[in-house]
Each structure stands twice: as C-alpha cells, then as structure tokens.
Motif scaffolding. Structure first.
Motif, PDB file in Angstrom:
ATOM      1  N   LYS A   1       0.825  -1.212   0.000  1.00 22.51           N
ATOM      2  CA  LYS A   1       0.000   0.000   0.000  1.00 22.51           C
ATOM      3  C   LYS A   1       0.855   1.255   0.000  1.00 22.51           C
ATOM      4  O   LYS A   1       0.456   2.285  -0.551  1.00 22.51           O
ATOM      5  CB  LYS A   1      -0.916   0.000   1.230  1.00 22.51           C
ATOM      6  CG  LYS A   1      -2.115  -0.925   1.112  1.00 22.51           C
ATOM      7  CD  LYS A   1      -2.999  -0.832   2.344  1.00 22.51           C
ATOM      8  CE  LYS A   1      -4.220  -1.721   2.192  1.00 22.51           C
ATOM      9  NZ  LYS A   1      -5.079  -1.680   3.401  1.00 22.51           N
ATOM     10  N   LEU A   2       2.016   1.177   0.632  1.00 22.50           N
ATOM     11  CA  LEU A   2       2.924   2.326   0.688  1.00 22.50           C
ATOM     12  C   LEU A   2       3.791   2.440  -0.572  1.00 22.50           C
ATOM     13  O   LEU A   2       4.667   3.298  -0.653  1.00 22.50           O
ATOM     14  CB  LEU A   2       3.826   2.220   1.917  1.00 22.50           C
ATOM     15  CG  LEU A   2       3.126   2.332   3.283  1.00 22.50           C
ATOM     16  CD1 LEU A   2       4.094   2.033   4.409  1.00 22.50           C
ATOM     17  CD2 LEU A   2       2.512   3.717   3.462  1.00 22.50           C
ATOM     18  N   GLY A   3       3.549   1.562  -1.547  1.00 23.80           N
ATOM     19  CA  GLY A   3       4.322   1.598  -2.790  1.00 23.80           C
ATOM     20  C   GLY A   3       5.659   0.900  -2.709  1.00 23.80           C
ATOM     21  O   GLY A   3       6.527   1.118  -3.551  1.00 23.80           O
ATOM     22  N   LYS A   4       5.846   0.043  -1.703  1.00 19.43           N
ATOM     23  CA  LYS A   4       7.107  -0.689  -1.504  1.00 19.43           C
ATOM     24  C   LYS A   4       6.899  -2.176  -1.792  1.00 19.43           C
ATOM     25  O   LYS A   4       7.243  -3.036  -0.983  1.00 19.43           O
ATOM     26  CB  LYS A   4       7.615  -0.477  -0.072  1.00 19.43           C
ATOM     27  CG  LYS A   4       7.805   0.971   0.324  1.00 19.43           C
ATOM     28  CD  LYS A   4       8.903   1.635  -0.504  1.00 19.43           C
ATOM     29  CE  LYS A   4       9.099   3.086  -0.114  1.00 19.43           C
ATOM     30  NZ  LYS A   4      10.158   3.736  -0.917  1.00 19.43           N
ATOM     31  N   GLU A   5       6.337  -2.464  -2.951  1.00 17.17           N
ATOM     32  CA  GLU A   5       6.052  -3.867  -3.282  1.00 17.17           C
ATOM     33  C   GLU A   5       7.331  -4.690  -3.433  1.00 17.17           C
ATOM     34  O   GLU A   5       7.342  -5.884  -3.109  1.00 17.17           O
ATOM     35  CB  GLU A   5       5.199  -3.962  -4.553  1.00 17.17           C
ATOM     36  CG  GLU A   5       5.796  -3.356  -5.810  1.00 17.17           C
ATOM     37  CD  GLU A   5       5.590  -1.865  -5.918  1.00 17.17           C
ATOM     38  OE1 GLU A   5       6.120  -1.279  -6.878  1.00 17.17           O
ATOM     39  OE2 GLU A   5       4.906  -1.282  -5.060  1.00 17.17           O
ATOM     40  N   GLU A   6       8.407  -4.076  -3.902  1.00 16.42           N
ATOM     41  CA  GLU A   6       9.669  -4.810  -4.044  1.00 16.42           C
ATOM     42  C   GLU A   6      10.224  -5.211  -2.676  1.00 16.42           C
ATOM     43  O   GLU A   6      10.790  -6.297  -2.520  1.00 16.42           O
ATOM     44  CB  GLU A   6      10.684  -3.963  -4.804  1.00 16.42           C
ATOM     45  CG  GLU A   6      10.317  -3.738  -6.276  1.00 16.42           C
ATOM     46  CD  GLU A   6      11.377  -2.946  -7.023  1.00 16.42           C
ATOM     47  OE1 GLU A   6      12.404  -2.602  -6.387  1.00 16.42           O
ATOM     48  OE2 GLU A   6      11.179  -2.686  -8.219  1.00 16.42           O
ATOM     49  N   GLN A   7      10.049  -4.332  -1.696  1.00 14.78           N
ATOM     50  CA  GLN A   7      10.512  -4.656  -0.348  1.00 14.78           C
ATOM     51  C   GLN A   7       9.677  -5.789   0.248  1.00 14.78           C
ATOM     52  O   GLN A   7      10.219  -6.702   0.899  1.00 14.78           O
ATOM     53  CB  GLN A   7      10.408  -3.416   0.544  1.00 14.78           C
ATOM     54  CG  GLN A   7      11.018  -3.596   1.922  1.00 14.78           C
ATOM     55  CD  GLN A   7      10.995  -2.309   2.723  1.00 14.78           C
ATOM     56  OE1 GLN A   7      10.837  -1.225   2.171  1.00 14.78           O
ATOM     57  NE2 GLN A   7      11.148  -2.428   4.029  1.00 14.78           N
ATOM     58  N   ALA A   8       8.366  -5.770   0.016  1.00 10.17           N
ATOM     59  CA  ALA A   8       7.501  -6.847   0.498  1.00 10.17           C
ATOM     60  C   ALA A   8       7.881  -8.169  -0.157  1.00 10.17           C
ATOM     61  O   ALA A   8       7.944  -9.220   0.510  1.00 10.17           O
ATOM     62  CB  ALA A   8       6.038  -6.509   0.209  1.00 10.17           C
ATOM     63  N   PHE A   9       8.163  -8.108  -1.459  1.00 15.52           N
ATOM     64  CA  PHE A   9       8.552  -9.318  -2.183  1.00 15.52           C
ATOM     65  C   PHE A   9       9.914  -9.818  -1.700  1.00 15.52           C
ATOM     66  O   PHE A   9      10.180 -11.014  -1.649  1.00 15.52           O
ATOM     67  CB  PHE A   9       8.585  -9.026  -3.682  1.00 15.52           C
ATOM     68  CG  PHE A   9       8.832 -10.232  -4.537  1.00 15.52           C
ATOM     69  CD1 PHE A   9       7.998 -11.337  -4.494  1.00 15.52           C
ATOM     70  CD2 PHE A   9       9.928 -10.276  -5.392  1.00 15.52           C
ATOM     71  CE1 PHE A   9       8.237 -12.450  -5.273  1.00 15.52           C
ATOM     72  CE2 PHE A   9      10.177 -11.383  -6.180  1.00 15.52           C
ATOM     73  CZ  PHE A   9       9.325 -12.476  -6.118  1.00 15.52           C
ATOM     74  N   GLY A  10      10.790  -8.864  -1.334  1.00 19.01           N
ATOM     75  CA  GLY A  10      12.105  -9.246  -0.806  1.00 19.01           C
ATOM     76  C   GLY A  10      11.996 -10.012   0.500  1.00 19.01           C
ATOM     77  O   GLY A  10      12.728 -10.992   0.723  1.00 19.01           O
ATOM     78  N   ILE A  11      11.082  -9.593   1.386  1.00 21.08           N
ATOM     79  CA  ILE A  11      10.863 -10.330   2.638  1.00 21.08           C
ATOM     80  C   ILE A  11      10.326 -11.725   2.333  1.00 21.08           C
ATOM     81  O   ILE A  11      10.733 -12.708   2.949  1.00 21.08           O
ATOM     82  CB  ILE A  11       9.895  -9.565   3.555  1.00 21.08           C
ATOM     83  CG1 ILE A  11      10.512  -8.232   3.989  1.00 21.08           C
ATOM     84  CG2 ILE A  11       9.538 -10.391   4.791  1.00 21.08           C
ATOM     85  CD1 ILE A  11       9.583  -7.351   4.804  1.00 21.08           C
TER      86      ILE A  11
END
Length: 497
Positions: free
Chosen positions: A155-165
């Motif tokens: 939601k915060l526009g950090k989909e790459e970070q979520a995918f990294g986790i």
C-alpha cells in the motif's frame, strides 16, 4: 465513500486469507480489565506513552522512573491500550525501551504483535527497524505478521521490499506455505501488481494446493484494479476449466471491472455489457444482489445518465432484488444533480416507507449537494427527515446550513437552527459572528428559484428541439439523394459522339 460506499474488496481478500489456516490466528493479549480497575502503574504507563507533551528522549527518561515490574505480556497490553491514541514514534520508542529492559525475556509473539501494530499505523521506518531487529535476533516471524507487513508495504508503494521479505522467509523462520504465498499474492494484487503475483504463483504451484479458489479471486481482483476486462474474463474461464465455480464475489468483481472500463472507454456499452454479466450470473444460479446493481448505478450516476439509472432501478425491483439505502442514494444523487428535486424527494419518501434506515453519510452528501446547487429549502427538509430518524451526528449539518442561510440573508432561520443545536447539546464549529448581518456578507441570487427552473426546462426543451430538427434535416437530405439517384437511372447521359 469512494464510488459511493465502495466495498472494501481488499479487506474481503484478507478475510478469506485469514480463514485458510486457523492455527495462525492471533489472539489479542490485551487486558480485559476496565481502565478504572487496571493497576495504577499500568494506567500511568499508558498515560505517559499516549501523551503528546515532550519529545522521545523525554518519554524515555520518564519511563526510566517507573519501578513497575515489566513483563512481555504487559508490553503488549500497553501497546493494545495506546495504539489508537499514541503517536507511532512514541509507541516505537516505548517498545524499544521495553526490549532493552527485557532483553531475552521478550517473547516472539509479543515482538510480532508490536510489528503488526506499527504496520497497521503505516509507519514504514518503524516497520523496517523492528523487522530488522527480529531478523538479527533470530526470532520467528508469524505468518499473520508477514501478511500484515506485506499488505502495508504494498500500500505504501514498496512492493519490491515486500517481495524481498517473501523471498527470504527462511531467514525469518517463517514457513513458506499456502498461507504466506496467498498473503503475498493478495497484497500484490490489491494494487494491481499482477505480473509479480503471477511469477510467485508460477514458482510455488506446489504450495497453493487447496487454495486455488482464493488465488483466482486475488488475480481477478488484480485485473479489476487495472480495469482489464479481457484478462478478468480469462480468469473466470480458467476457474471454470479448473472445476472451480465463480461465486457472487467473483462476478461482482468482474462487473466492477467492466463498468469502470466502459465508463472511461465505451460509455455506450456500459449498460448492455453489465446486463450480459448479470444474465451470465443467473445462468449459473447466482442471483445479482443490490451490490451488483449498485456497481452499475454508480457508474451511470458518474455519467449523469438519469433515464437509464431510473430504468435499472425499476428493473432491479422487477427481478425481485430489493434495493438497499445505497441504491436509493445513487439514484437520488443523480436526480438532485440534474435538477429533478421533486422526483428525488419522492424517492427519499419511498425509501423511508420501505423501512430502510440510511447511514449518516446518506444525509451528509445529499444535503451538501442541495446546498451546492442553491436549494437550501430542500436541504432543510432533508435535514428534518434526518432528525426524525434519530441518527445523531447533526453537528456537520448545522455547521453547513447555518452559514449558508446567513449568506443567503435568512438570518432568522439560521438563528433558529443555532438555538436548536445549542438546546440539543450539539458542539458547533462555526462562529456565532456568522449570525451578525453586519459581519456576514449576503449574496443574493440574480434570479429567483422559480425563474431558474423555468430557464432550465426551456434549455432542456430547446436541446430536444435541436435534436429533432437535425434528425429531420438528415432525413430530408437522404430523401433528396435518393431522388437524384433515381433520376440518373431513368435519364442516363449519352456520352457517345
């Protein structure tokens, strides 16, 4: 009330995810004791954390003065009690202070709860700090925690970070199973990141066994976010091929996708394609509900298509689908915006006769529209109906109507409303100076209401007359062309010499 009380589609997806594996459900550890019966020390700690006075260093110095025995569960109780009032950074500083004092005595489940609280408050920096600490200390991240963190980051526009986790779940000692795969797919699809979601599905086909229906719903919603009707229909067909019957949620998602797309690209096909989807639903014994019709009515209202809105409303009742108050709101709204106030008021009366009790938002929005189009008399009538329903929450309406009446020169009526609000104990935000004619500037309309209505009717009639005249001219031109062609056939020109 986006798209008029738009349903929280992603919330539905999260609810479906939470039902996949009950063993991952989190039970809150907050104290069940009323605040008055809680220990004095606990109350004092909560007041210190929730206070907005002083900086973060001041907060920590005040916490150091407490001699209360700190436990892991007590930390969770304080977070639970303060999370709605305390600023996010004060919650983070309190937790870090507790972590420093408890050290290894802080349990993993309480650490996970703190991460979820900060994730729900959408503080990315705080999330990064605690997730990093959790990983460094070799603690276990719960699947529920991962789902909340992934959803917030996307939601915060950090989909790459979520995918990294997600790719490093083993380093967080979090299981890579159907629950976590569904969580990341749901989070990515909620913002239309379909390609990444499809990549996750392709690499973890063995993990989604048994939850294919939920995965398809996520993909369908993702394509709906992108307003790609072709791909959304493809997902429906794939579901049927896989032996999974699309349900009401799936068809409503498809309907929303098609309506939103046609609203922008093909307005003429809006109604026909929506009705085709509803017909398909009925062929599979899935009856369209008021939500289904409201999706279509909302788009028609955006396009100011009054006649079709009214037709769909009547068709809805003919098919046995009872309208809800949102349905009436959608139709009344477009009637008010198009100047059909009497018909709109009649529909409000019909809704009341049906025993439907609308939400406050119904009255807030419609009264605002009536004031915006300078129909304060109708707004006052609607406000009386709101008070008759005993809904409460009258403050915003008084704050709107009183200045509006004063600017229109109706100070006496405005004073009556002011006294009425004071007698009811309603807290008003507008200043009492607005009731002073020497302070409030009065704006008188150049034409009265009746004259404006006559002009509006004349404009509508003139438009219809122009359309008829154009149609007649077109028919005359076509007839003349046909006559010329016939003459040419009867009297061909002799070009021979």
């Amino acid at each position: 009330m986006r798209l008029v009380l738009k349903p929280k589609w992603h919330g539905i997806l999260v609810q479906m995810f939470n039902t996949l594996k009950p063993k991952y459900h989190f039970c809150s550890l907050h104290s069940t004791m009323p605040p008055s019966e809680a220990p004095v020390e606990l109350q004092e700690l909560c007041s210190v954390v929730s206070s907005t006075v002083g900086g973060l260093d001041d907060l920590e110095s005040r916490l150091n003065r407490f001699t209360v025995g700190l436990t892991s569960s007590l930390v969770t109780q304080i977070l639970e009690s303060c999370k709605s009032e305390a600023p996010t950074r004060r919650l983070l500083r309190f937790f870090l202070w507790s972590h420093k004092n408890l050290k290894s005595n802080l349990e993993d489940k309480d650490f996970n709860y703190a991460i979820r609280v900060l994730a729900e408050k959408k503080d990315q920096t705080a999330i990064d700090i605690l997730v990093s600490d959790l990983r460094k200390e070799g603690r276990v991240m719960e699947a529920h925690t991962f789902s909340v963190v992934a959803e917030t980051l996307v939601k915060l526009g950090k989909e790459e970070q979520a995918f990294g986790i997600f790719k490093n779940l083993d380093k967080f000692k979090c299981p890579l199973d159907s629950v976590t795969v569904t969580a990341i797919v749901s989070a990515l699809c909620s913002k239309g990141h379909i390609k990444i979601a499809e990549g996750v599905i392709a690499h973890h086909k063995d993990k989604i066994s048994g939850v294919e229906a939920c995965i398809y719903r996520c993909l369908l919603y993702g394509w709906s976010v992108q307003e790609n009707g072709k791909q959304a229909r493809k997902v429906i067909q794939e579901m049927k091929s896989a032996g999974i019957m699309p349900d009401l949620f799936c068809y409503n998602t498809l309907l929303r996708c098609i309506c939103k797309r046609n609203l922008k690209r093909n307005p003429s096909g809006l109604v026909s394609e929506a009705l085709d989807v509803m017909m398909e639903m009925r062929s599979y014994n899935i009856a369209p509900t008021s939500v289904s019709y409201n999706i279509l009515l909302s788009c028609l209202g955006r396009n100011r298509r009054i006649k079709e809105s009214y037709q769909i409303f009547n068709q809805m009742k003919e098919t046995g689908c009872a309208p809800d108050w949102v349905t009436y709101y959608l139709v009344v709204r477009v009637l008010y915006l198009s100047g059909r106030f009497t018909r709109g008021n009649n529909m409000v009366s019909e809704m009341m006769d049906q025993g439907l009790i609308p939400d406050r938002k119904f009255y807030y929005d419609l009264i605002g529209i009536l004031c915006g189009v300078e129909r304060v008399r109708y707004a006052l009538e609607l406000f009386e109906r709101m008070k008759g329903s005993s809904l409460g929450g009258y403050g915003p309406v008084y704050d709107l109507l009183i200045p509006k009446l004063c600017r229109g020169g109706e100070f006496e009526k405005a004073r009556q409303l002011w006294d009425e609000a004071v007698a009811m104990g309603v807290t008003l935000r507008c200043a009492s100076d607005v009731l002073d004619p020497s302070v409030t500037e009065v704006f008188k309309p150049t034409r009265d209401v009746e004259e404006e209505e006559v002009i509006l009717l004349k404009a509508v009639n003139s438009k219809k007359a122009k359309i008829r005249t154009r149609a007649m001219k077109t028919r005359i031109k076509v007839k003349k062309k046909r006559k010329r062609k016939k003459k040419k056939k009867k009297n061909p020109i002799d070009t021979s010499t």
